[in-house]
Design a protein around this motif. Sequence first.
Motif, short mmCIF file in Angstrom:
data_model
loop_
_atom_site.label_atom_id
_atom_site.label_comp_id
_atom_site.label_asym_id
_atom_site.label_seq_id
_atom_site.Cartn_x
_atom_site.Cartn_y
_atom_site.Cartn_z
N ARG A 40 70.32 -34.98 -3.52
CA ARG A 40 69.88 -35.85 -2.44
C ARG A 40 70.00 -35.13 -1.10
O ARG A 40 71.04 -34.57 -0.78
N VAL A 41 68.90 -35.18 -0.33
CA VAL A 41 68.87 -34.58 1.00
C VAL A 41 68.71 -35.70 2.02
O VAL A 41 67.78 -36.51 1.94
N LEU A 42 69.63 -35.74 2.97
CA LEU A 42 69.55 -36.67 4.09
C LEU A 42 68.77 -35.97 5.21
O LEU A 42 69.18 -34.90 5.67
N LEU A 47 63.83 -33.38 -5.52
CA LEU A 47 64.89 -33.85 -4.61
C LEU A 47 64.74 -35.34 -4.35
O LEU A 47 63.62 -35.86 -4.32
N ASP A 48 65.85 -36.00 -4.14
CA ASP A 48 65.86 -37.38 -3.66
C ASP A 48 66.01 -37.31 -2.15
O ASP A 48 66.83 -36.55 -1.63
N LEU A 49 65.21 -38.08 -1.42
CA LEU A 49 65.15 -37.97 0.03
C LEU A 49 65.55 -39.28 0.70
O LEU A 49 65.16 -40.35 0.27
N ASP A 50 66.35 -39.16 1.75
CA ASP A 50 66.71 -40.29 2.60
C ASP A 50 66.34 -39.88 4.03
O ASP A 50 66.97 -39.00 4.60
N PHE A 51 65.30 -40.48 4.59
CA PHE A 51 64.69 -40.06 5.85
C PHE A 51 65.00 -41.09 6.93
O PHE A 51 64.68 -42.27 6.76
N ARG A 52 65.61 -40.66 8.04
CA ARG A 52 66.04 -41.59 9.10
C ARG A 52 65.78 -41.00 10.49
O ARG A 52 65.72 -39.78 10.65
N GLN A 53 65.70 -41.89 11.48
CA GLN A 53 65.58 -41.48 12.88
C GLN A 53 66.40 -42.43 13.74
O GLN A 53 66.46 -43.63 13.49
N SER A 54 67.06 -41.85 14.76
CA SER A 54 67.78 -42.68 15.73
C SER A 54 67.74 -42.02 17.10
O SER A 54 67.77 -40.79 17.22
N ASN A 55 67.71 -42.86 18.11
CA ASN A 55 67.83 -42.40 19.49
C ASN A 55 69.29 -42.41 19.95
O ASN A 55 69.56 -42.07 21.10
N HIS A 56 70.21 -42.77 19.06
CA HIS A 56 71.61 -42.96 19.43
C HIS A 56 72.50 -41.92 18.76
O HIS A 56 72.58 -41.84 17.54
N GLU A 57 73.18 -41.16 19.57
CA GLU A 57 74.04 -40.08 19.09
C GLU A 57 75.09 -40.60 18.11
O GLU A 57 75.31 -40.00 17.06
N GLY A 58 75.75 -41.70 18.44
CA GLY A 58 76.80 -42.24 17.58
C GLY A 58 76.28 -42.64 16.22
O GLY A 58 76.98 -42.47 15.20
N GLU A 59 75.08 -43.18 16.16
CA GLU A 59 74.50 -43.55 14.87
C GLU A 59 74.24 -42.31 14.02
O GLU A 59 74.52 -42.30 12.82
N LEU A 60 73.73 -41.25 14.64
CA LEU A 60 73.53 -40.00 13.91
C LEU A 60 74.85 -39.45 13.39
O LEU A 60 74.94 -39.00 12.24
N VAL A 61 75.90 -39.50 14.21
CA VAL A 61 77.22 -39.04 13.79
C VAL A 61 77.71 -39.86 12.59
O VAL A 61 78.22 -39.30 11.61
N GLY A 66 79.69 -38.49 1.11
CA GLY A 66 79.80 -39.15 -0.17
C GLY A 66 78.48 -39.52 -0.82
O GLY A 66 78.47 -40.02 -1.93
N MET A 67 77.36 -39.27 -0.13
CA MET A 67 76.09 -39.72 -0.68
C MET A 67 74.98 -38.69 -0.68
O MET A 67 73.91 -38.96 -1.19
N ALA A 68 75.20 -37.52 -0.13
CA ALA A 68 74.14 -36.50 -0.07
C ALA A 68 74.69 -35.15 -0.49
O ALA A 68 75.90 -34.91 -0.48
N ASP A 69 73.75 -34.28 -0.84
CA ASP A 69 74.11 -32.91 -1.23
C ASP A 69 73.78 -31.90 -0.13
O ASP A 69 74.25 -30.77 -0.16
N ALA A 70 72.93 -32.31 0.82
CA ALA A 70 72.54 -31.44 1.93
C ALA A 70 71.97 -32.31 3.05
O ALA A 70 71.60 -33.47 2.82
N ILE A 71 71.90 -31.72 4.23
CA ILE A 71 71.35 -32.41 5.40
C ILE A 71 70.28 -31.53 6.03
O ILE A 71 70.51 -30.35 6.29
N LEU A 72 69.13 -32.12 6.28
CA LEU A 72 68.10 -31.51 7.10
C LEU A 72 68.10 -32.30 8.40
O LEU A 72 67.95 -33.52 8.37
N ILE A 73 68.28 -31.62 9.52
CA ILE A 73 68.37 -32.34 10.79
C ILE A 73 67.48 -31.70 11.85
O ILE A 73 67.44 -30.49 12.01
N ASN A 74 66.72 -32.58 12.52
CA ASN A 74 66.06 -32.22 13.75
C ASN A 74 66.80 -33.01 14.83
O ASN A 74 66.49 -34.16 15.08
N PRO A 75 67.82 -32.39 15.43
CA PRO A 75 68.63 -33.13 16.39
C PRO A 75 67.94 -33.36 17.72
O PRO A 75 68.49 -34.05 18.59
#
Length: 145
Positions: free
Chosen positions: A4-6, A45-59, A67-76
């Motif tokens: 799973r990739v977040l 791959l299993d994909l979980d795709f998200r977007q937020s304008n809020h730093e705390g939510e991304l954190v 506990g739920m992903a094997d890797a993270i792809l991030i466009n910060p």
Amino acid sequence: MANRVLVLNGPNLNLLGTREPQTYGFETLKDIQTMCAATAEMLGLDLDFRQSNHEGELVTWIQEARGMADAILINPAAYSHTSVAIHDALRAADLPVAEVHLSNIHQREAFRHHSYVSSVAYGVICGFGSLGYKLALEALAQKLK
């Protein structure tokens, strides 16, 4: 079971397609999500795709990834250049991280040349538009084998 990739997208990326198309292109974030879903399926791959304008939510999402992903792809997005909190969360997650930027941050304003995320990333891709997401997913799939 598929790895799973977040996929996390930072501030203002919800405006893709209309915001500064000369810099970011005409594709929308939904277009990128569709391309990522097709790429993930091809790579198994299993994909979980998200977007937020809020730093705390991304954190929070990064912390939950332990506990739920094997890797993270991030466009910060702009948080690349300002967020020690995202840097620290990615370090604590202890997962492979691919950092993606649509534009070449090194050809832009000087303040964009430094990314707090890069030092905790497995790899960094910038300047190739939405293709960067596909390349990052391919790299993460290889890393997770």
